[in-house]
Design a protein around this motif. Structure first.
Motif, PDB file in Angstrom:
ATOM      1  N   SER A   8       9.064 -11.739  15.287  1.00 25.04           N
ATOM      2  CA  SER A   8       9.932 -11.887  16.461  1.00 25.04           C
ATOM      3  C   SER A   8      11.168 -12.727  16.132  1.00 25.04           C
ATOM      4  O   SER A   8      12.234 -12.505  16.685  1.00 25.04           O
ATOM      5  CB  SER A   8       9.162 -12.496  17.627  1.00 25.04           C
ATOM      6  N   VAL A   9      11.014 -13.675  15.212  1.00 25.33           N
ATOM      7  CA  VAL A   9      12.135 -14.548  14.842  1.00 25.33           C
ATOM      8  C   VAL A   9      13.034 -13.886  13.804  1.00 25.33           C
ATOM      9  O   VAL A   9      14.265 -13.930  13.905  1.00 25.33           O
ATOM     10  CB  VAL A   9      11.614 -15.902  14.302  1.00 25.33           C
ATOM     11  N   LEU A  10      12.436 -13.248  12.795  1.00 25.43           N
ATOM     12  CA  LEU A  10      13.198 -12.740  11.651  1.00 25.43           C
ATOM     13  C   LEU A  10      13.455 -11.240  11.692  1.00 25.43           C
ATOM     14  O   LEU A  10      14.215 -10.717  10.887  1.00 25.43           O
ATOM     15  CB  LEU A  10      12.460 -13.092  10.350  1.00 25.43           C
ATOM     16  N   GLY A  11      12.800 -10.531  12.626  1.00 22.09           N
ATOM     17  CA  GLY A  11      12.966  -9.088  12.684  1.00 22.09           C
ATOM     18  C   GLY A  11      12.037  -8.398  11.697  1.00 22.09           C
ATOM     19  O   GLY A  11      11.153  -9.030  11.111  1.00 22.09           O
ATOM     20  N   PRO A  12      12.229  -7.102  11.487  1.00 20.14           N
ATOM     21  CA  PRO A  12      11.375  -6.390  10.535  1.00 20.14           C
ATOM     22  C   PRO A  12      11.560  -6.962   9.127  1.00 20.14           C
ATOM     23  O   PRO A  12      12.673  -7.320   8.736  1.00 20.14           O
ATOM     24  CB  PRO A  12      11.880  -4.941  10.591  1.00 20.14           C
ATOM     25  N   PRO A  13      10.486  -7.065   8.344  1.00 26.06           N
ATOM     26  CA  PRO A  13      10.639  -7.594   6.988  1.00 26.06           C
ATOM     27  C   PRO A  13      11.516  -6.705   6.124  1.00 26.06           C
ATOM     28  O   PRO A  13      11.565  -5.486   6.315  1.00 26.06           O
ATOM     29  CB  PRO A  13       9.210  -7.643   6.445  1.00 26.06           C
ATOM     30  N   GLU A  14      12.192  -7.325   5.179  1.00 28.01           N
ATOM     31  CA  GLU A  14      12.994  -6.574   4.202  1.00 28.01           C
ATOM     32  C   GLU A  14      12.083  -5.718   3.326  1.00 28.01           C
ATOM     33  O   GLU A  14      12.439  -4.616   2.933  1.00 28.01           O
ATOM     34  CB  GLU A  14      13.774  -7.565   3.339  1.00 28.01           C
ATOM     35  N   SER A  15      10.897  -6.249   3.021  1.00 25.09           N
ATOM     36  CA  SER A  15       9.932  -5.505   2.216  1.00 25.09           C
ATOM     37  C   SER A  15       8.519  -5.919   2.600  1.00 25.09           C
ATOM     38  O   SER A  15       8.299  -7.026   3.096  1.00 25.09           O
ATOM     39  CB  SER A  15      10.161  -5.753   0.719  1.00 25.09           C
ATOM     40  N   THR A  16       7.584  -4.997   2.392  1.00 22.84           N
ATOM     41  CA  THR A  16       6.162  -5.288   2.579  1.00 22.84           C
ATOM     42  C   THR A  16       5.422  -4.710   1.386  1.00 22.84           C
ATOM     43  O   THR A  16       5.840  -3.693   0.814  1.00 22.84           O
ATOM     44  CB  THR A  16       5.598  -4.670   3.876  1.00 22.84           C
ATOM     45  N   ALA A  17       4.325  -5.360   1.009  1.00 23.70           N
ATOM     46  CA  ALA A  17       3.527  -4.874  -0.114  1.00 23.70           C
ATOM     47  C   ALA A  17       2.087  -5.311   0.093  1.00 23.70           C
ATOM     48  O   ALA A  17       1.828  -6.435   0.530  1.00 23.70           O
ATOM     49  CB  ALA A  17       4.062  -5.421  -1.437  1.00 23.70           C
ATOM     50  N   ALA A  18       1.166  -4.399  -0.236  1.00 28.15           N
ATOM     51  CA  ALA A  18      -0.249  -4.755  -0.194  1.00 28.15           C
ATOM     52  C   ALA A  18      -0.519  -5.742  -1.322  1.00 28.15           C
ATOM     53  O   ALA A  18       0.039  -5.629  -2.413  1.00 28.15           O
ATOM     54  CB  ALA A  18      -1.105  -3.507  -0.359  1.00 28.15           C
ATOM     55  N   ARG A  19      -1.359  -6.730  -1.034  1.00 26.35           N
ATOM     56  CA  ARG A  19      -1.699  -7.731  -2.048  1.00 26.35           C
ATOM     57  C   ARG A  19      -3.164  -8.097  -1.890  1.00 26.35           C
ATOM     58  O   ARG A  19      -3.679  -8.147  -0.787  1.00 26.35           O
ATOM     59  CB  ARG A  19      -0.802  -8.953  -1.881  1.00 26.35           C
ATOM     60  N   ARG A  20      -3.791  -8.348  -3.000  1.00 28.38           N
ATOM     61  CA  ARG A  20      -5.186  -8.785  -2.995  1.00 28.38           C
ATOM     62  C   ARG A  20      -5.230 -10.233  -3.450  1.00 28.38           C
ATOM     63  O   ARG A  20      -4.700 -10.579  -4.501  1.00 28.38           O
ATOM     64  CB  ARG A  20      -6.025  -7.905  -3.910  1.00 28.38           C
ATOM     65  N   VAL A  21      -5.860 -11.089  -2.648  1.00 23.14           N
ATOM     66  CA  VAL A  21      -6.023 -12.498  -2.966  1.00 23.14           C
ATOM     67  C   VAL A  21      -7.518 -12.767  -3.040  1.00 23.14           C
ATOM     68  O   VAL A  21      -8.196 -12.782  -2.008  1.00 23.14           O
ATOM     69  CB  VAL A  21      -5.351 -13.405  -1.907  1.00 23.14           C
ATOM     70  N   GLY A  22      -8.036 -12.904  -4.250  1.00 23.02           N
ATOM     71  CA  GLY A  22      -9.483 -13.025  -4.421  1.00 23.02           C
ATOM     72  C   GLY A  22     -10.146 -11.742  -3.967  1.00 23.02           C
ATOM     73  O   GLY A  22      -9.834 -10.660  -4.462  1.00 23.02           O
ATOM     74  N   ASP A  23     -11.041 -11.853  -2.994  1.00 18.94           N
ATOM     75  CA  ASP A  23     -11.733 -10.673  -2.462  1.00 18.94           C
ATOM     76  C   ASP A  23     -11.083 -10.130  -1.199  1.00 18.94           C
ATOM     77  O   ASP A  23     -11.625  -9.229  -0.559  1.00 18.94           O
ATOM     78  CB  ASP A  23     -13.198 -11.023  -2.140  1.00 18.94           C
ATOM     79  N   LEU A  24      -9.946 -10.699  -0.804  1.00 18.01           N
ATOM     80  CA  LEU A  24      -9.353 -10.351   0.479  1.00 18.01           C
ATOM     81  C   LEU A  24      -8.070  -9.547   0.302  1.00 18.01           C
ATOM     82  O   LEU A  24      -7.256  -9.830  -0.582  1.00 18.01           O
ATOM     83  CB  LEU A  24      -9.051 -11.627   1.268  1.00 18.01           C
ATOM     84  N   ASP A  25      -7.907  -8.562   1.169  1.00 16.87           N
ATOM     85  CA  ASP A  25      -6.684  -7.763   1.181  1.00 16.87           C
ATOM     86  C   ASP A  25      -5.733  -8.336   2.226  1.00 16.87           C
ATOM     87  O   ASP A  25      -6.143  -8.681   3.336  1.00 16.87           O
ATOM     88  CB  ASP A  25      -6.996  -6.301   1.525  1.00 16.87           C
TER      89      ASP A  25
END
Length: 197
Positions: A71-88
């Motif tokens: 809401s503050v920054l608008g749509p992100p410039e980019s998005t990417a799936a990332r895995r951190v340990g066992d979590l997506d």
């Protein structure tokens, strides 16, 4: 209409930059003052932005953290799936005018939960050359860049939710028995010290 009934002005990317600067002012007030002037904002503006942000964060009726950033920054410039340990999760990045070579990154989990929020190097922007402690000037690098340059670096718990630390031995440290401690706010280097010296 009474002032108390007047709707608050929207929280803007300028306001968010002031929030980031407010926490950095604890370590680098001169750099923050210069950046604030560059943004055309007063010390009062910075304090007010921080006060409004804290109210939004603590509001029981507030949006999820991920929705708040959108809401503050608008749509992100980019998005990417990332895995951190066992979590997506999803890494969402936005440009901020004050740091054109960096991006504000939010790692969002299911349900809009935010796991991390900090500044990272923009894709394609040259990373700084970090070889010695002297290269570690305030605001010169991000957590990831310092960790890679001075591997193996040991993460340290920060003194606040937006702070991180790294401990490592640098090739130019005066005494190899002492570690260098680098302190970061919102992912950006603020200062270094020799631990135990």
């Amino acid at each position: 209409m009474p002032a108390s009934s007047t709707p608050a002005a929207p929280f803007t990317p300028l306001d968010l930059q002031l929030v980031l600067l407010r926490r950095m002012a604890d370590h680098n007030p001169e750099l923050v003052a210069d950046a604030r002037r560059e943004l055309g904002a007063s010390l009062t503006d910075m304090r007010e932005a921080n006060k409004r942000w804290q109210a939004m964060v603590r509001s029981p009726r507030g949006r999820s953290a991920a929705a708040r950033y959108r809401s503050v920054l608008g749509p992100p410039e980019s998005t990417a799936a990332r895995r951190v340990g066992d979590l997506d999760c999803e890494a969402r990045r936005w440009p901020l005018p004050l740091w054109p070579e960096l991006r504000f990154e939010v790692l969002a989990g299911p349900g809009g939960q935010v796991w991390n929020e900090w500044l990272v190097r923009a894709p394609g922007a040259p990373a700084p050359a970090l070889r010695t402690v002297d290269d570690l000037a305030p605001w010169s690098c991000t957590v990831d860049e310092a960790a890679r340059a001075f591997a193996p670096a040991r993460p340290l718990e920060g003194t606040a939710p937006t702070r991180w630390g790294l401990a490592f031995t640098a090739p130019d440290a005066e005494d190899v028995r002492h570690e260098v401690v680098a302190e970061f706010t919102w992912g950006l280097l603020q200062r270094t010290r020799i631990d135990g010296a």
